[in-house]
Scaffold this active site. Structure first.
Site, PDB file in Angstrom:
ATOM      1  CB  VAL A   1      -3.675  -9.035   2.264  1.00 29.29           C
ATOM      2  CG1 VAL A   1      -4.547  -8.523   3.396  1.00 29.29           C
ATOM      3  CG2 VAL A   1      -4.302 -10.258   1.604  1.00 29.29           C
ATOM      4  CB  CYS A   2      -2.805  -4.863   4.244  1.00 29.92           C
ATOM      5  SG  CYS A   2      -2.620  -3.483   5.385  1.00 29.92           S
ATOM      6  CB  THR A   3       1.309  -2.397   3.384  1.00 25.98           C
ATOM      7  OG1 THR A   3       1.650  -3.379   4.369  1.00 25.98           O
ATOM      8  CG2 THR A   3       0.563  -1.244   4.045  1.00 25.98           C
TER       9      THR A   3
ATOM     10  CB  THR B   1      -2.206  -0.434  -0.623  1.00 25.79           C
ATOM     11  OG1 THR B   1      -1.484  -0.940   0.504  1.00 25.79           O
ATOM     12  CG2 THR B   1      -2.031   1.075  -0.705  1.00 25.79           C
TER      13      THR B   1
END
Length: 360
Positions: free
Chosen positions: A119-121, A139
């Site tokens: 998730v995300c970074t 990302t």
């Protein structure tokens, strides 16, 4: 009947790896999706746990502590899904936080989950562990360039909400983890359950805008000068006007060549591309929030013809406007006020809308 089937299923173990500095919503969003899915499908469906380098508290970026139920080294072959959320480094720089202990475990772990999710970074952690080599991934939009530069073997999709490449799934920033988790539930149980979860959480099953993380209505990703910012704020209200580079340059009292240079320096794009993106976004809003026929949608968004609208959608969404409306309108309407409370046994079947003329 649903309860009796649920009672015979083994729990799907979902482990969320946490570390100091982890983004709270990266963790809480997917966990809430799986919790709601279990509520609707039966208590033996998803079992979600937090894992860390050791059992105990970790501190999130929001300052709220989370308690890890176990160490990630304690995970066994029963793990179904491993979720790696993101975090940001210290200071003012938007630098992805790559936890070295988690990277080391991912490289050496004998455990092979059915699927691995970031998730995300968190994608930067998977990439550092070599899990994204040769794969397509995404990302948070602010760190796509960093991911691509640091890991040239990764094919970075900068505008995707989430990407599946085999057993590895990656998502865009923060709230996109909810989109990804809904997609995982849909993959496990079908759209009906995922739709009920989305209704319960009052979110879109498939967010409007398709796979794009970013809308030019929210302003450009980069910081721009007040002068260009004023022009970008003016354009959405005048999409039916002449927005050629010559007309825009005249409005800013510069030459077309100078305006093109300003756009390139401050947005990384051209005036024509930015205008088309804004017109496509306006068309998306019309498609999702009205029943206007396609010719009217094209005219309202400033496209000179229905054919121009189709060409723009092909470039930006790989869909026709009619396909876009059919794919994304259902989740919008079923999330409206009169449908906030899911009806027991509601199948929530897909509904198509009349394209109102023209190819769809």
């Amino acid at each position: 009947m649903m309860e009796s089937r649920a009672a015979t299923r083994s729990p799907r173990l979902v482990a969320v790896a946490v570390f100091d500095g982890v983004e709270l919503l990266d963790v809480a969003g997917p966990m809430q999706v799986f919790s709601a899915a279990t509520r609707f499908s039966g208590p033996a469906d998803y079992e979600v746990c937090l894992v860390a380098a050791g059992r105990g508290l970790v501190r999130t970026s929001a300052g709220t502590p989370l308690f890890a139920d176990r160490s990630w080294r304690e995970l066994g072959p029963d793990i179904d899904t491993l979720i790696v959320p993101g975090g940001l480094g210290g200071g003012d720089a938007v630098t992805p936080l790559v936890d070295p202990e988690l990277v080391g475990w991912l490289r050496q772990s004998p455990v092979t989950p059915r699927r691995i999710v970031s998730v995300c970074t968190g994608a930067h952690i998977l990439a550092a562990a070599g899990l994204l080599d040769g794969r397509r991934a995404t990302t948070h939009w602010s760190s796509t360039d960093i991911l691509a530069a640091a890991h040239p073997d990764v094919e970075v999709a900068p505008d995707a909400i989430f990407v599946q490449d085999g057993e590895v799934w990656t998502s865009a920033g923060v709230s996109a983890g909810i989109d990804l988790a809904l997609a995982l539930v849909a993959a496990d149980h079908g759209d009906n359950l995922a739709r009920r979860v989305a209704q319960w959480l009052v979110v879109y099953l498939r967010r409007p805008g398709g796979q794009h993380q970013f809308s030019f209505y929210l302003g450009p990703r980069r910081s721009v000068s007040d002068r260009l910012g004023g022009l970008l704020a003016w354009i959405p209200g005048h999409l039916r006007d002449d927005l050629s580079i010559e007309a825009l340059a005249e409005r800013m009292n510069v030459s077309p060549r100078h305006l093109a240079r300003i756009f390139r320096q401050e947005t990384g794009s051209t005036p024509a591309v930015v205008v088309e993106q804004m017109r496509v976004q306006a068309a998306v809003d019309k498609l999702l929030h009205t029943d206007a026929p396609l010719p009217a949608v094209a005219a309202a968004a400033g496209f000179g013809s229905l054919a121009s609208l189709h060409r723009a959608f092909a470039r930006h969404h790989d869909l026709t406007p009619g396909e876009y409306r059919r794919r994304f309108t259902t989740s919008r309407r079923e999330s409206s006020n009169e449908r906030l409370r899911p009806a027991p046994g509601d199948a929530g079947g897909e509904r198509g809308l009349d394209d109102g003329g023209g190819p769809g």
